[in-house]
Design a protein around this motif. Structure first.
Motif, short mmCIF file in Angstrom:
data_model
loop_
_atom_site.label_atom_id
_atom_site.label_comp_id
_atom_site.label_asym_id
_atom_site.label_seq_id
_atom_site.Cartn_x
_atom_site.Cartn_y
_atom_site.Cartn_z
N UNK A 197 0.78 -1.03 -0.25
CA UNK A 197 -0.02 0.03 0.00
C UNK A 197 1.23 1.20 0.10
N UNK A 198 0.48 1.71 -1.06
CA UNK A 198 1.35 3.34 -0.70
C UNK A 198 0.43 4.82 0.33
N UNK A 199 1.02 5.63 0.72
CA UNK A 199 1.31 6.65 1.58
C UNK A 199 -0.90 7.62 0.91
N UNK A 200 -1.42 7.52 1.83
CA UNK A 200 -2.45 8.28 1.10
C UNK A 200 -3.11 9.14 0.20
N UNK A 201 -2.10 10.05 -0.27
CA UNK A 201 -2.45 10.81 -1.02
C UNK A 201 -1.37 10.52 -2.19
N UNK A 202 -0.57 9.00 -2.12
CA UNK A 202 0.52 9.37 -3.08
C UNK A 202 -0.12 9.22 -4.72
N UNK A 203 -0.73 8.64 -4.65
CA UNK A 203 -2.24 8.56 -6.22
C UNK A 203 -2.76 9.53 -6.64
N UNK A 204 -3.18 9.88 -5.65
CA UNK A 204 -3.50 11.86 -5.99
C UNK A 204 -2.72 12.53 -6.41
N UNK A 205 -1.70 12.86 -6.08
CA UNK A 205 -0.77 13.41 -6.84
C UNK A 205 0.10 13.27 -7.54
N UNK A 206 0.25 12.21 -8.04
CA UNK A 206 0.96 10.73 -9.11
C UNK A 206 -0.18 11.54 -9.75
N UNK A 207 -1.16 11.18 -10.14
CA UNK A 207 -2.04 11.73 -11.95
C UNK A 207 -2.47 12.95 -12.19
N UNK A 208 -1.51 13.68 -10.63
CA UNK A 208 -1.77 15.04 -10.84
C UNK A 208 -0.27 15.23 -11.93
N UNK A 209 0.46 14.74 -11.77
CA UNK A 209 1.53 15.25 -12.26
C UNK A 209 1.53 14.91 -13.38
N UNK A 210 1.07 13.17 -13.74
CA UNK A 210 1.26 12.56 -15.16
C UNK A 210 0.58 13.30 -15.95
N UNK A 211 -1.26 13.43 -15.79
CA UNK A 211 -1.81 14.56 -16.86
C UNK A 211 -0.96 16.01 -16.82
#
Length: 515
Positions: free
Chosen positions: A301-315
């Motif tokens: 499992x990842x830190x709680x906000x990791x995917x949210x911030x990763x998605x933003x950078x990818x977009x």
């Protein structure tokens, strides 16, 4: 915030500490469908409790002998079949019913791996079986070049379970194939080529998805490219982590000095993603692939906000975000029907398989109309995708999930399992970490808690084998093979959980005594 998916029908709180008699009585209605109340177990070992009862009577095996099966397996099956065969003394499975399996000798096993997180509502669930038989009598197969009721009915039902604008469904035969198509659609839609994935990930074994999969055990020295890995934000094994990082009832044993509402580990791992963008990728990318909780990687499992911030950078770099829900989908995480919802993110493409049809071969990709349109510029055909048998079975599986309350059961029994496994972590020096959500659980084994050195393959095999000998089947995973995977059918009960816990505890203790 994501639009909430309606919660499935609530089942009785099976995690409560009531007497066994009261517990079974309270669960009678739920287990009428699941078949979890059954014949008394004959198996006892040391101070183990009796195996939970089961009243299902399996057919007696009258076919090929075990010796002949192994002769054929070695002679005519590809050597890879033998390589992936579990256990020094293989299990010869003859029949299944809900959370139970029987071997050719009639020995009963509690299945806590579900055919690698695939048998979602239970082996040969009576309602699903009845639908399969009825459809088989009506129509086995046509391709999607014809319009058949099961295909349309299922696509509408599946799309209704995903938030807007994820409403366009493409059916496949497997998760690898769904991920193959997701890669192609992302590249066609964005006009970019490079795809990012996390180390330790598993997204399939086809030539294309092998590039996505970041685990050397599943790689071959053949050309496949266009995929770049970034550091997996593993808050137990990775360089950074603490005691409040992840969305799980159980946190790591690592200390944490983060101020309220902040996660320094997350910031560090996002910094590594930024470093990957700066050094290993062009300015524009096609996609970012991630499992909401890693499966083969060991329920990481990842830190709680990791995917949210990763998605933003990818977009920001022109890419789309892809959630691989092959193992986490269909309510397995308990809190949500889809794993990505627990991260409060909205993917552009969702891929799924395994539990989608309860073990019948099927996969799917769901995306937006805009991304789907890019794929329509050419022609693509799948002979078996949308097969009426697969669609009828998958549709019945969705119905059973709602009727039996499997998502809620995953939450209740899974949370109980996690909290009880955490007690085993505190008891045994070689249990380093317990993690997951619902019935997507990983137990990381170590030589000791200070070094966090992965437990040796020989030691893992000893515990794995003894757990099987006492009547419970689990899985293994992790980059170093150091994780036990606990992903049972979503019909399991608290009594089943207690038996697994007793067996697992005994297997670990026996290994420690020998060591």
């Amino acid at each position: 915030m994501l639009k909430a998916v309606p919660r499935l029908t609530r089942v009785p709180h099976v995690g409560s500490r009531m007497s066994k008699t009261c517990n079974l009585a309270a669960l009678a209605k739920f287990h009428r469908a699941s078949g979890a109340a059954c014949q008394k177990a004959a198996h006892k070992s040391h101070d183990l409790p009796p195996m939970p009862p089961c009243d299902f009577k399996p057919l007696k095996h009258q076919g090929m002998s075990k010796q002949r099966m192994m002769e054929i397996r070695k002679l005519h099956c590809h050597p890879m079949t033998m390589k992936v065969t579990s256990y020094k003394s293989p299990v010869f499975i003859h029949q299944g019913h809900m959370q139970w399996l029987w071997d050719t000798d009639g020995k009963r096993y509690l299945d806590f791996f579900a055919g690698v997180a695939t048998v979602s509502v239970g082996h040969c669930h009576p309602k699903v079986t009845a639908v399969a038989v009825a459809q088989m009598k009506r129509l086995w197969h046509t391709t999607c070049i014809y319009v058949t009721p099961p295909l349309q009915e299922y696509c509408e039902k599946l799309a209704s379970l995903l938030p807007d604008p994820l409403k366009v469904v493409y059916l496949t035969n497997s998760g690898s194939e769904a991920n193959d198509l997701a890669m192609l659609m992302a590249r066609l839609h964005t006009g970019n080529h490079d795809i990012i994935t996390l180390r330790g990930s598993y997204h399939g074994g086809s030539p294309q998805t092998m590039a996505l999969t970041s685990n050397s055990a599943y790689k071959y020295p053949v050309a496949n490219g266009g995929c770049t890995t970034t550091m997996c934000p593993d808050v137990f094994r990775g360089p950074w982590g603490g005691s409040h990082c992840r969305d799980s009832p159980v946190q790591t044993i690592r200390t944490c000095d983060c101020p309220q509402g902040q996660c320094m580990a997350n910031d560090k791992y996002i910094g590594q993603l930024d470093e990957t963008f700066a050094t290993s990728l062009p300015s524009r990318v096609a996609a970012f692939f991630a499992e909401p909780i890693q499966g083969v990687g060991g329920a990481v499992q990842y830190p709680k906000d990791y995917l949210k911030q990763a998605y933003q950078r990818v977009r920001e770099r022109g890419g789309v975000c892809i959630a691989d829900e092959v193992q986490t989908g269909f309510g397995r995480t308990g809190s949500h029907f889809w794993g990505f919802q627990g991260h409060e993110v909205m993917p552009d493409i969702v891929t799924m398989a395994k539990g989608i049809a309860g073990g019948f071969p099927m996969g799917a990709l769901v995306t937006t109309p805009e991304i789907a349109a890019a794929f329509s510029k050419g022609a693509h055909f799948n002979t078996y995708g949308g097969n009426p048998m697969a669609c009828s079975i998958a549709s019945s599986v969705l119905d059973v999930m709602k009727e039996d309350g499997t998502q809620q059961n995953s939450l209740v029994v899974g949370t109980y399992l996690l909290t009880e496994l955490a007690k085993l972590r505190d008891k045994h020096e070689i249990v380093g970490d317990v993690r997951g959500k619902g019935l997507q659980i990983g137990v990381e084994m170590v030589e000791d808690k200070v070094s966090r050195t992965p437990l040796s393959p020989a030691a893992m095999n000893d515990i794995f084998e003894e757990t099987k000998d006492m009547g419970v089947l689990i899985g293994k995973g992790g980059v170093y093979g150091q994780n036990f995977r606990v992903q049972p059918p979503m019909c399991v009960t608290k009594d089943d959980a207690d038996y697994f816990l007793a067996v697992f505890d005994r297997s670990i203790q026996n290994y420690m005594d020998r060591r």
